[in-house]
Design an enzyme around this catalytic site. Structure first.
Site, PDB file in Angstrom:
ATOM      1  NE  ARG A  70      90.059  30.664  55.490  1.00 58.90           N
ATOM      2  CZ  ARG A  70      90.192  30.411  56.787  1.00 58.90           C
ATOM      3  NH1 ARG A  70      89.573  31.174  57.672  1.00 58.90           N
ATOM      4  NH2 ARG A  70      90.949  29.424  57.206  1.00 58.90           N
TER       5      ARG A  70
ATOM      6  CE  LYS B 257      91.090  29.950  65.098  1.00 59.97           C
ATOM      7  NZ  LYS B 257      90.087  29.328  64.227  1.00 59.97           N
TER       8      LYS B 257
ATOM      9  NE  ARG C  81      94.794  28.180  55.764  1.00 54.59           N
ATOM     10  CZ  ARG C  81      94.362  28.156  57.018  1.00 54.59           C
ATOM     11  NH1 ARG C  81      94.208  29.293  57.668  1.00 54.59           N
ATOM     12  NH2 ARG C  81      94.108  27.028  57.630  1.00 54.59           N
TER      13      ARG C  81
ATOM     14  NE  ARG D 111      93.833  24.106  65.380  1.00 56.24           N
ATOM     15  CZ  ARG D 111      94.098  25.153  64.614  1.00 56.24           C
ATOM     16  NH1 ARG D 111      94.964  26.061  64.996  1.00 56.24           N
ATOM     17  NH2 ARG D 111      93.488  25.289  63.472  1.00 56.24           N
TER      18      ARG D 111
ATOM     19  NE  ARG E 192      91.331  23.869  58.366  1.00 63.76           N
ATOM     20  CZ  ARG E 192      91.196  24.942  57.581  1.00 63.76           C
ATOM     21  NH1 ARG E 192      90.948  24.805  56.294  1.00 63.76           N
ATOM     22  NH2 ARG E 192      91.316  26.140  58.092  1.00 63.76           N
TER      23      ARG E 192
HETATM   24  P1  AMP Z   1      94.983  27.477  61.103  1.00 71.10           P
HETATM   25  O1  AMP Z   1      95.737  28.411  60.229  1.00 71.10           O
HETATM   26  O2  AMP Z   1      94.950  27.904  62.533  1.00 71.10           O
HETATM   27  O3  AMP Z   1      93.609  27.135  60.559  1.00 71.10           O
HETATM   28  O4  AMP Z   1      95.811  26.089  61.096  1.00 71.10           O
HETATM   29  C1  AMP Z   1      95.998  25.361  59.901  1.00 71.10           C
HETATM   30  C2  AMP Z   1      96.473  23.957  60.220  1.00 71.10           C
HETATM   31  O5  AMP Z   1      97.733  24.028  60.916  1.00 71.10           O
HETATM   32  C3  AMP Z   1      95.568  23.159  61.150  1.00 71.10           C
HETATM   33  O6  AMP Z   1      94.508  22.508  60.462  1.00 71.10           O
HETATM   34  C4  AMP Z   1      96.557  22.169  61.771  1.00 71.10           C
HETATM   35  O7  AMP Z   1      96.884  21.132  60.854  1.00 71.10           O
HETATM   36  C5  AMP Z   1      97.811  23.036  61.932  1.00 71.10           C
HETATM   37  N1  AMP Z   1      97.837  23.743  63.249  1.00 71.10           N
HETATM   38  C6  AMP Z   1      97.775  25.088  63.474  1.00 71.10           C
HETATM   39  N2  AMP Z   1      97.836  25.374  64.780  1.00 71.10           N
HETATM   40  C7  AMP Z   1      97.935  24.164  65.413  1.00 71.10           C
HETATM   41  C8  AMP Z   1      98.013  23.782  66.776  1.00 71.10           C
HETATM   42  N3  AMP Z   1      97.996  24.688  67.767  1.00 71.10           N
HETATM   43  N4  AMP Z   1      98.114  22.443  67.047  1.00 71.10           N
HETATM   44  C9  AMP Z   1      98.121  21.512  66.075  1.00 71.10           C
HETATM   45  N5  AMP Z   1      98.035  21.807  64.766  1.00 71.10           N
HETATM   46  C10 AMP Z   1      97.951  23.119  64.435  1.00 71.10           C
END
Ligand code: AMP
Length: 222
Positions: free
Chosen positions: A131, A17, A165, A92, A176
């Protein structure tokens, strides 16, 4: 496209994404809006929202809708949204999807498409745990699949600083993926019901996937 449209990218961690959103941003001038990036910035800045989100993110669980929505609304009210946005990692949950519909109606924006990046779960642990990104420009790399042309130097900006990260490790990726299947995957049928869903095979070459996405964006703009 009369109203500015948002594109929603759906897919589990590792589906690409972020990579694809960056490419669409460069090609079409749409703004990439990643709630994960916004939350990581809040954690780094030590804001109240960041303090509340940190442990939840490290455990691979979802941050509360309340915190995420507040952060997203602030960002969507900024003036650069005129051409539209690519939502990467939002919505989400079903609650977030309903709130997004309300927010877009308030802002006079619409959903151009919700694109499901379809991948094999089994491949995602390796994709995510290897990554890393350039600390300066954010270009993405991978230990097995995409190293910089000159070791230790970013292809794009020449920086020698890279970062990983905190949640990109094998244990957290499992949590996740579970959160994705339990809370986010049901949104695929939600957007299918709205007639907004598009599916893209996201297991192949990055450039081929980018072409498929570009064709969808061009179709919306036509
Ligand atoms: P990402 O960078 O999209 O993989 O997000 C990393 C982490 O941020 C996720 O595992 C969640 O803990 C939190 N997170 C990101 N976007 C959301 C969302 N829309 N709702 C809830 N938690 C989020």
């Amino acid at each position: 496209m009369t109203k500015p449209a948002v594109l929603i990218l759906l897919g589990p961690p590792g589906a690409g994404k972020g990579t694809q959103a960056r490419m669409l941003e460069e090609k079409f001038g749409l703004v990439q809006l990643s709630t994960g990036d916004l939350l990581r910035a809040a954690v780094a800045a030590g804001t109240e929202a960041g303090k509340a989100a940190k442990a939840v993110m490290e455990a691979g669980q979802l941050v509360s809708d309340e915190i995420v929505l507040a952060i997203l609304k602030d960002r969507m009210n900024e003036p650069d949204m005129g051409k539209g946005a690519i939502l990467d990692g939002f919505p989400r949950t079903a609650g977030q999807a309903a709130s997004l519909d309300e927010l877009l109606a308030e802002l006079g924006m619409s959903i151009g498409a919700a694109i499901s990046l379809e991948v094999d779960d089994a491949a995602m642990v390796e994709r995510v745990s290897g990554r890393y990104t350039c600390a300066n420009c954010g270009e993405g790399y991978h230990d097995s699949f995409k190293q910089p042309a000159v070791a230790g130097v970013c292809d794009k900006c020449g920086s020698t600083e890279f970062k990983r990260r905190a949640d990109d490790n094998a244990e957290t990726v499992g949590a996740r993926l579970e959160a994705y299947h339990a809370q986010t995957a049901p949104l695929i049928s939600y957007y299918e019901g709205q007639g907004a869903l598009r599916r893209v095979d996201a297991m192949g070459e990055i450039d081929r996937i980018a072409q498929d996405l570009a064709a969808i964006v061009e179709g919306i703009a036509a």
